[in-house]
Design a protein around this motif. Structure first.
Motif, PDB file in Angstrom:
ATOM      1  N   ARG A 196       3.504   5.785  -2.948  1.00 26.97           N
ATOM      2  CA  ARG A 196       4.666   6.263  -3.652  1.00 26.97           C
ATOM      3  C   ARG A 196       4.607   6.482  -4.986  1.00 26.97           C
ATOM      4  O   ARG A 196       5.086   7.652  -5.594  1.00 26.97           O
ATOM      5  CB  ARG A 196       5.965   5.693  -3.019  1.00 26.97           C
ATOM      6  CG  ARG A 196       7.333   6.096  -3.379  1.00 26.97           C
ATOM      7  CD  ARG A 196       7.525   7.389  -3.292  1.00 26.97           C
ATOM      8  NE  ARG A 196       7.721   7.674  -1.796  1.00 26.97           N
ATOM      9  CZ  ARG A 196       8.985   7.392  -1.048  1.00 26.97           C
ATOM     10  NH1 ARG A 196       9.857   6.960  -1.493  1.00 26.97           N
ATOM     11  NH2 ARG A 196       8.999   7.704   0.180  1.00 26.97           N
ATOM     12  N   ILE A 197       4.298   5.287  -5.717  1.00 23.82           N
ATOM     13  CA  ILE A 197       4.347   5.414  -7.201  1.00 23.82           C
ATOM     14  C   ILE A 197       3.357   6.454  -7.805  1.00 23.82           C
ATOM     15  O   ILE A 197       3.717   6.929  -8.632  1.00 23.82           O
ATOM     16  CB  ILE A 197       3.946   4.050  -7.473  1.00 23.82           C
ATOM     17  CG1 ILE A 197       5.144   3.074  -7.398  1.00 23.82           C
ATOM     18  CG2 ILE A 197       3.474   3.912  -9.108  1.00 23.82           C
ATOM     19  CD1 ILE A 197       4.797   1.548  -7.769  1.00 23.82           C
ATOM     20  N   ARG A 198       2.004   6.679  -7.159  1.00 28.78           N
ATOM     21  CA  ARG A 198       1.130   7.496  -7.410  1.00 28.78           C
ATOM     22  C   ARG A 198       1.684   9.131  -7.408  1.00 28.78           C
ATOM     23  O   ARG A 198       1.492   9.873  -7.917  1.00 28.78           O
ATOM     24  CB  ARG A 198      -0.241   7.276  -7.039  1.00 28.78           C
ATOM     25  CG  ARG A 198      -1.036   5.977  -7.212  1.00 28.78           C
ATOM     26  CD  ARG A 198      -2.311   5.768  -6.577  1.00 28.78           C
ATOM     27  NE  ARG A 198      -2.633   4.779  -7.190  1.00 28.78           N
ATOM     28  CZ  ARG A 198      -3.938   4.197  -6.423  1.00 28.78           C
ATOM     29  NH1 ARG A 198      -4.574   4.868  -5.893  1.00 28.78           N
ATOM     30  NH2 ARG A 198      -4.527   3.006  -7.265  1.00 28.78           N
ATOM     31  N   ASN A 199       2.469   9.273  -6.234  1.00 29.09           N
ATOM     32  CA  ASN A 199       2.885  10.633  -5.665  1.00 29.09           C
ATOM     33  C   ASN A 199       3.956  11.079  -6.758  1.00 29.09           C
ATOM     34  O   ASN A 199       4.212  12.252  -6.942  1.00 29.09           O
ATOM     35  CB  ASN A 199       3.400  10.755  -4.376  1.00 29.09           C
ATOM     36  CG  ASN A 199       2.183  10.648  -3.274  1.00 29.09           C
ATOM     37  OD1 ASN A 199       1.212  10.926  -3.647  1.00 29.09           O
ATOM     38  ND2 ASN A 199       2.599  10.333  -2.181  1.00 29.09           N
ATOM     39  N   GLU A 200       4.775   9.948  -7.274  1.00 25.11           N
ATOM     40  CA  GLU A 200       5.785  10.280  -8.329  1.00 25.11           C
ATOM     41  C   GLU A 200       5.464  10.427  -9.744  1.00 25.11           C
ATOM     42  O   GLU A 200       6.100  10.629 -10.443  1.00 25.11           O
ATOM     43  CB  GLU A 200       6.968   9.257  -7.926  1.00 25.11           C
ATOM     44  CG  GLU A 200       7.841   9.285  -6.572  1.00 25.11           C
ATOM     45  CD  GLU A 200       8.850   8.209  -6.484  1.00 25.11           C
ATOM     46  OE1 GLU A 200       8.687   7.316  -7.268  1.00 25.11           O
ATOM     47  OE2 GLU A 200       9.384   8.327  -5.731  1.00 25.11           O
ATOM     48  N   ALA A 201       4.162  10.123  -9.954  1.00 22.03           N
ATOM     49  CA  ALA A 201       3.687  10.112 -11.364  1.00 22.03           C
ATOM     50  C   ALA A 201       3.500  11.436 -11.651  1.00 22.03           C
ATOM     51  O   ALA A 201       2.908  12.389 -11.025  1.00 22.03           O
ATOM     52  CB  ALA A 201       2.479   9.190 -11.391  1.00 22.03           C
ATOM     53  N   THR A 202       4.028  11.681 -12.993  1.00 20.48           N
ATOM     54  CA  THR A 202       3.628  13.240 -13.438  1.00 20.48           C
ATOM     55  C   THR A 202       2.714  12.936 -14.811  1.00 20.48           C
ATOM     56  O   THR A 202       3.166  12.233 -15.482  1.00 20.48           O
ATOM     57  CB  THR A 202       5.103  14.077 -13.602  1.00 20.48           C
ATOM     58  OG1 THR A 202       5.664  13.073 -14.561  1.00 20.48           O
ATOM     59  CG2 THR A 202       5.956  14.135 -12.446  1.00 20.48           C
ATOM     60  N   ILE A 203       1.876  13.920 -14.993  1.00 26.71           N
ATOM     61  CA  ILE A 203       0.895  13.932 -16.231  1.00 26.71           C
ATOM     62  C   ILE A 203       0.853  15.289 -16.459  1.00 26.71           C
ATOM     63  O   ILE A 203       0.597  16.116 -15.819  1.00 26.71           O
ATOM     64  CB  ILE A 203      -0.354  13.262 -15.918  1.00 26.71           C
ATOM     65  CG1 ILE A 203      -0.270  11.760 -15.319  1.00 26.71           C
ATOM     66  CG2 ILE A 203      -1.344  13.422 -17.078  1.00 26.71           C
ATOM     67  CD1 ILE A 203      -1.510  11.333 -14.870  1.00 26.71           C
ATOM     68  N   ASP A 204       1.115  15.805 -17.722  1.00 26.36           N
ATOM     69  CA  ASP A 204       1.154  16.902 -18.471  1.00 26.36           C
ATOM     70  C   ASP A 204      -0.220  17.310 -18.480  1.00 26.36           C
ATOM     71  O   ASP A 204      -1.163  16.606 -18.584  1.00 26.36           O
ATOM     72  CB  ASP A 204       1.941  16.955 -19.723  1.00 26.36           C
ATOM     73  CG  ASP A 204       2.130  18.321 -20.371  1.00 26.36           C
ATOM     74  OD1 ASP A 204       2.773  19.016 -19.707  1.00 26.36           O
ATOM     75  OD2 ASP A 204       1.190  18.903 -21.046  1.00 26.36           O
ATOM     76  N   ASP A 205      -0.579  18.770 -18.255  1.00 27.22           N
ATOM     77  CA  ASP A 205      -1.900  19.416 -18.405  1.00 27.22           C
ATOM     78  C   ASP A 205      -2.329  19.186 -19.691  1.00 27.22           C
ATOM     79  O   ASP A 205      -3.683  18.935 -19.883  1.00 27.22           O
ATOM     80  CB  ASP A 205      -1.582  20.821 -18.048  1.00 27.22           C
ATOM     81  CG  ASP A 205      -1.707  21.022 -16.639  1.00 27.22           C
ATOM     82  OD1 ASP A 205      -1.743  19.963 -15.874  1.00 27.22           O
ATOM     83  OD2 ASP A 205      -1.883  22.161 -16.169  1.00 27.22           O
ATOM     84  N   SER A 206      -1.710  18.892 -21.072  1.00 27.94           N
ATOM     85  CA  SER A 206      -2.112  18.669 -22.138  1.00 27.94           C
ATOM     86  C   SER A 206      -2.881  17.205 -22.103  1.00 27.94           C
ATOM     87  O   SER A 206      -4.028  17.126 -23.010  1.00 27.94           O
ATOM     88  CB  SER A 206      -1.133  18.835 -23.189  1.00 27.94           C
ATOM     89  OG  SER A 206      -0.245  17.808 -22.898  1.00 27.94           O
ATOM     90  N   VAL A 207      -2.468  16.379 -21.527  1.00 22.12           N
ATOM     91  CA  VAL A 207      -3.042  14.910 -21.302  1.00 22.12           C
ATOM     92  C   VAL A 207      -4.260  15.447 -20.570  1.00 22.12           C
ATOM     93  O   VAL A 207      -5.355  14.581 -20.970  1.00 22.12           O
ATOM     94  CB  VAL A 207      -1.946  14.126 -20.647  1.00 22.12           C
ATOM     95  CG1 VAL A 207      -2.489  12.722 -20.520  1.00 22.12           C
ATOM     96  CG2 VAL A 207      -0.676  13.852 -21.401  1.00 22.12           C
ATOM     97  N   ASN A 255       0.900  -1.212   0.048  1.00 22.49           N
ATOM     98  CA  ASN A 255      -0.087   0.197   0.048  1.00 22.49           C
ATOM     99  C   ASN A 255       0.775   1.250   0.126  1.00 22.49           C
ATOM    100  O   ASN A 255       0.642   2.315  -0.846  1.00 22.49           O
ATOM    101  CB  ASN A 255      -0.955  -0.033   1.175  1.00 22.49           C
ATOM    102  CG  ASN A 255      -2.006  -0.931   1.086  1.00 22.49           C
ATOM    103  OD1 ASN A 255      -2.362  -1.272  -0.035  1.00 22.49           O
ATOM    104  ND2 ASN A 255      -2.526  -1.589   2.269  1.00 22.49           N
ATOM    105  N   ALA A 256       2.008   1.211   0.763  1.00 16.30           N
ATOM    106  CA  ALA A 256       2.791   2.494   0.894  1.00 16.30           C
ATOM    107  C   ALA A 256       3.492   2.515  -0.420  1.00 16.30           C
ATOM    108  O   ALA A 256       3.722   3.750  -0.930  1.00 16.30           O
ATOM    109  CB  ALA A 256       3.759   2.277   2.075  1.00 16.30           C
ATOM    110  N   SER A 257       3.684   1.493  -1.154  1.00 14.27           N
ATOM    111  CA  SER A 257       4.441   1.572  -2.568  1.00 14.27           C
ATOM    112  C   SER A 257       3.484   2.193  -3.664  1.00 14.27           C
ATOM    113  O   SER A 257       3.907   2.965  -4.367  1.00 14.27           O
ATOM    114  CB  SER A 257       4.848   0.204  -2.924  1.00 14.27           C
ATOM    115  OG  SER A 257       5.909  -0.278  -2.241  1.00 14.27           O
ATOM    116  N   ILE A 258       2.385   1.809  -3.495  1.00 14.90           N
ATOM    117  CA  ILE A 258       1.243   2.231  -4.405  1.00 14.90           C
ATOM    118  C   ILE A 258       1.400   3.871  -4.340  1.00 14.90           C
ATOM    119  O   ILE A 258       1.235   4.520  -5.466  1.00 14.90           O
ATOM    120  CB  ILE A 258      -0.125   1.596  -4.117  1.00 14.90           C
ATOM    121  CG1 ILE A 258      -0.039   0.332  -4.777  1.00 14.90           C
ATOM    122  CG2 ILE A 258      -1.175   2.409  -4.742  1.00 14.90           C
ATOM    123  CD1 ILE A 258       0.012   0.182  -6.438  1.00 14.90           C
TER     124      ILE A 258
END
Length: 283
Positions: free
Chosen positions: A113-124, A108-111
């Motif tokens: 961390r993975i989500r917090n580190e994900a970056t998605i551009d505003d255009s997407v 759960n903590a890994s999920i």
């Protein structure tokens, strides 16, 4: 915004403490961390208190909330010390319950961390917003449906609805349907695509002439009302769209880990619990 942690985080705190004894730092944590308290000579790092506070949504700057977090953490330490003293871990069932909680906590903590580190551009995000608003359409629907598992039953109901008021048909068949109910304010992007396509062709007071098949079964739908729908502004829903896409990214990452892993399933066996510790050792 406060980060909400899974309930398994609490188990992780206890597990980290269960691994230590005396003045030793908990396993998995570096030595020399600031200490929140010392319990029977055992230092309890401040980071554990902070993790518990995040999980419980407590503000450590508020004395009452800090006291509450400290009390809960102290209880974990005391129980972990007692488990070590009594040798509970010698029992395979006890040890397995501890280990599965540890694995759940790490996962759960890994999920998170993975989500917090994900970056998605505003255009997407904007592209996803445009797709969703296009699918939602310019109207929202109030409709009633009967759902059946067999096409022939749904066909009979649809035929009957052509010659009788739908309310009468609904009352006659609701007890035999997999699902029967009314759904107000539905947008087309909230329902399966085959059903959305049919719903978009119906006006208030109309019933689908033939059943609609989706993965859930065969639907007979009746529209009771339609109202104009104006989608929310992009800036108002951008964060929600980002959260959805980040969750999808983490799910795909887990699927890849699973597909890349070499997994060999063993023949099912039963683990016999270890015999209880001798009475003198327990004392």
């Amino acid at each position: 915004m406060t980060q909400r942690y899974p309930a398994a985080l609490t188990a992780m705190l206890a597990l980290a403490l269960a691994a230590c004894s005396g003045g030793k730092a908990p396993d998995g944590l570096p030595a020399g961390l600031p200490v929140a308290e010392t319990v029977n000579g055992q230092p309890v790092p401040q980071v554990l208190l902070e993790a518990l506070a995040r999980g419980r949504e407590l503000d450590l700057s508020v004395p009452e909330q800090r006291e509450r977090a400290l009390k809960e953490l102290t209880d974990y330490v005391l129980l972990a010390q007692e488990a070590d003293k009594q040798g509970f871990a010698r029992d395979a069932v006890f040890a397995a319950e501890v280990e599965i909680s540890r694995l759940q906590g790490i996962a759960n903590a890994s999920i998170v961390r993975i989500r917090n580190e994900a970056t998605i551009d505003d255009s997407v995000l904007k592209g996803e917003y445009d797709q969703q608003t296009a699918r939602a359409g310019s109207a929202q629907y109030d409709f009633t449906q009967l759902l059946f598992d067999k096409e022939e039953t749904a066909l009979a109901v649809a035929d009957e609805a052509m010659s009788k008021p739908f309310a009468e048909v609904f009352d006659a068949w609701r007890g035999k349907a997999l699902q029967a109910g009314a759904y107000p304010g539905v947008h087309l992007n909230q329902i399966p695509e085959p059903l959305a396509k049919v719903l978009a062709t119906l006006k208030a007071g109309e019933t689908s002439k033939v059943p609609v098949q989706t993965p859930y079964g065969w639907h007979v739908v009746h529209v009771t009302a339609t109202t104009p729908f104006t989608p929310p502004k992009f800036d108002d829903v951008k964060d929600g769209i980002r959260a959805t896409l980040v969750a999808q990214l983490s799910d795909r990452r887990l699927e890849k880990l699973r597909s890349d892993a070499k997994i060999e399933v063993a023949t099912p066996t039963t683990t016999e619990p270890a015999p209880p510790a001798p009475a003198d050792a327990a004392r």
